[in-house]
Design an enzyme around this catalytic site. Structure first.
Site, PDB file in Angstrom:
ATOM      1  N   CYS A 136       0.898  -1.154   0.046  1.00 42.42           N
ATOM      2  CA  CYS A 136      -0.037   0.156  -0.027  1.00 42.42           C
ATOM      3  C   CYS A 136       1.017   1.251   0.005  1.00 42.42           C
ATOM      4  CB  CYS A 136      -0.847   0.027   1.073  1.00 42.42           C
ATOM      5  SG  CYS A 136      -2.143  -1.171   1.307  1.00 42.42           S
ATOM      6  N   CYS A 140      -2.200   2.020   6.895  1.00 39.58           N
ATOM      7  CA  CYS A 140      -3.365   2.452   7.715  1.00 39.58           C
ATOM      8  C   CYS A 140      -3.009   1.756   9.196  1.00 39.58           C
ATOM      9  CB  CYS A 140      -4.515   2.241   7.069  1.00 39.58           C
ATOM     10  SG  CYS A 140      -4.948   2.830   5.434  1.00 39.58           S
ATOM     11  N   ASP A 304     -12.660  -4.574  13.106  1.00 36.00           N
ATOM     12  CA  ASP A 304     -12.164  -6.069  13.329  1.00 36.00           C
ATOM     13  C   ASP A 304     -11.530  -6.462  14.671  1.00 36.00           C
ATOM     14  OD1 ASP A 304     -13.523  -7.118  11.055  1.00 36.00           O
ATOM     15  OD2 ASP A 304     -12.045  -6.632   9.823  1.00 36.00           O
TER      16      ASP A 304
END
Ligand SMILES: *Cc1c(COP(=O)(O)O)cnc(C)c1O
Ligand code: SF4
Length: 433
Positions: A136, A140, A304
């Site tokens: 990525c 994040c 999650d």
């Protein structure tokens, strides 16, 4: 309009002040080459100094979960009050990530189990998740795939991608392919074009979806050339990942505009994060900015149970409160579905406030968003149309031959009149043994 002047100025300000090569600011490759990956770099660029103790803890965190922030996303952080900054919280490691609690899981969604090929997660009958890269542009902090993203061997081999394509080719039930990762837009144009071309050759694949955070963290990746390439592979849908209204800037708005102008329907998946967007007012502004930029809010995810995310989790009640404050209060178009991705691979479960208060054999009692309680009179002479015994005829008559399915699954099966099962029972049920 939706683009905040303040953030845009800040962006330019950082470009000019801290990096001398301003002419390259909107070159995505320059952005990638200049990602902030160490705490030293961060301190230098942001003119922030952590004390010794803080620093030690952050170092430890980075060793477990690597750090990478694009200069663009970094420029959105409010330097003067960064501790509680929603952009900072999403981008910069927090020592809280090291607090592992008992219910944390490395792979909470069991993505590594429903795994017929190394790059495929096949959970639902008609669609697959196809992981085409592990990298990525930014890592994040709330990433559910922390265990994978930022791996040493970040790019899959071409053979592993081919394995995924072969699986989709031989699995005729798959009509929807979701490219994910990592971020699929970290691939080169030519690699992406190749994957899309291969998928398009497969007759039974109706739609292709791409999940990407690039419009938020590296909007310059959405080049005219990329968009021209994507257009060749319609029907293509893109889901992006805005979490906070401050992520809308002139640059991100332009990226969205290019994609929308290419006829790509845009959706957004937000993760509900403590200290970032766990507030009905923030969420309302966020969904309004999304629709103003032609992006349909698709999901709000409950955070999650991945390791390192405990500090980001909110109670489920917070999500219900947010939906309560949106549904009816604003355009239905702007209301996403709130979902919990069930641990152990149960899939997404939608949750809503209760609007159905009660029912009798001919009346339903409902409430609306204002608390008005009302009734709906059921029809007195309704006879459920049932075509199951003459399925073939019905398929022909309604032109369903490509797409309708004769078999029912789960609760859907319990509701079907021509099915003899009256219950679903777990395989290890004690009293049945
Ligand atoms: C989320 C997800 C999908 C897609 O779900 P939709 O509800 O269709 O967006 C497919 N496969 C897996 C494994 C997923 O986690
Ligand atoms: S862009 Fe998506 S996959 Fe990548 S780090 Fe962020 S949340 Fe994880």
């Amino acid at each position: 309009m939706s683009c905040s002047l303040h953030t845009y100025q800040n962006e330019v300000d950082v470009a000019k002040g801290k990096h001398s090569i301003t002419s390259n600011w909107d070159d995505w490759k320059w952005q990638l080459a200049n990602c902030v990956k160490t705490i030293d770099q961060f301190e230098r660029v942001m003119n922030i100094k952590f004390n010794h103790q803080e620093r030690e803890k952050i170092e430890l965190t980075v060793r477990k979960f690597p750090l990478s922030i694009t200069p663009y996303y970094l420029s959105l952080i409010d330097r003067f009050s960064y501790q509680n900054d929603p952009i900072f919280r999403q981008a910069f490691p927090s020592p809280e990530e090291l607090e592992v609690v008992s219910h944390d899981m490395v792979d909470p969604l069991a993505e590594d189990r429903d795994n017929p090929a190394s790059t495929i997660t096949h959970r639902y009958p008609d669609r697959v998740l196809f992981l085409v890269t592990k990298t990525c542009s930014m890592y994040c902090r709330h990433c559910t795939r922390k265990r994978k993203v930022g791996d040493q061997e970040s790019f899959f081999q071409k053979s592993e991608i081919l394995e995924g394509i072969e699986y989709i080719k031989r699995t005729r039930s798959v009509r929807d392919v979701l490219l994910s990762g990592g971020d699929p837009f970290m691939l080169s144009d030519s690699r992406l074009d190749w994957i899309l071309t291969q998928l398009r050759k497969i007759q039974h694949v109706q739609i292709i979806r791409i999940g990407t955070r690039v419009p938020v963290v590296l909007p310059y990746r959405i080049t005219v050339k990329l968009v021209r390439l994507l257009k060749k592979h319609h029907p293509l849908w893109i889901n992006t990942h805005f979490n906070h209204p401050r992520e809308f800037t002139a640059s991100s708005c332009q990226a969205l505009e290019r994609l929308a102008n290419a006829g790509i329907p845009l959706g957004n998946q937000t993760v509900l994060l403590a200290g970032v967007n766990d507030c009905p007012r923030i969420m309302k502004v966020l969904v309004h900015k999304l629709v103003a930029n032609r992006v349909r809010p698709y999901y709000i995810y409950q955070c999650d149970l991945s390791e390192g995310l405990n500090h980001f989790r909110t109670p489920i009640g917070k999500g219900i409160e947010i939906i309560e404050s949106l549904q009816g209060h604003t355009s239905g178009l702007a209301v996403p579905t709130y979902v919990v991705d069930a641990p152990a691979g149960g899939g997404k479960i939608p949750l809503n406030p209760n609007y159905l208060l009660s029912l009798s054999s001919d009346r339903v009692v409902l409430r609306n968003y204002e608390g008005v309680i009302t009734t709906y009179q059921e029809p007195s002479n309704y006879k459920s149309k049932c075509c199951e015994p003459k399925f073939a005829e019905c398929m022909r008559h309604n032109e369903l031959s490509h797409g309708a399915n004769e078999s029912f699954i789960g609760i859907e099966k319990l509701l079907s009149k021509h099915n003899r099962d009256i219950s679903l029972t777990p395989s290890n049920n004690f009293h049945l043994h």
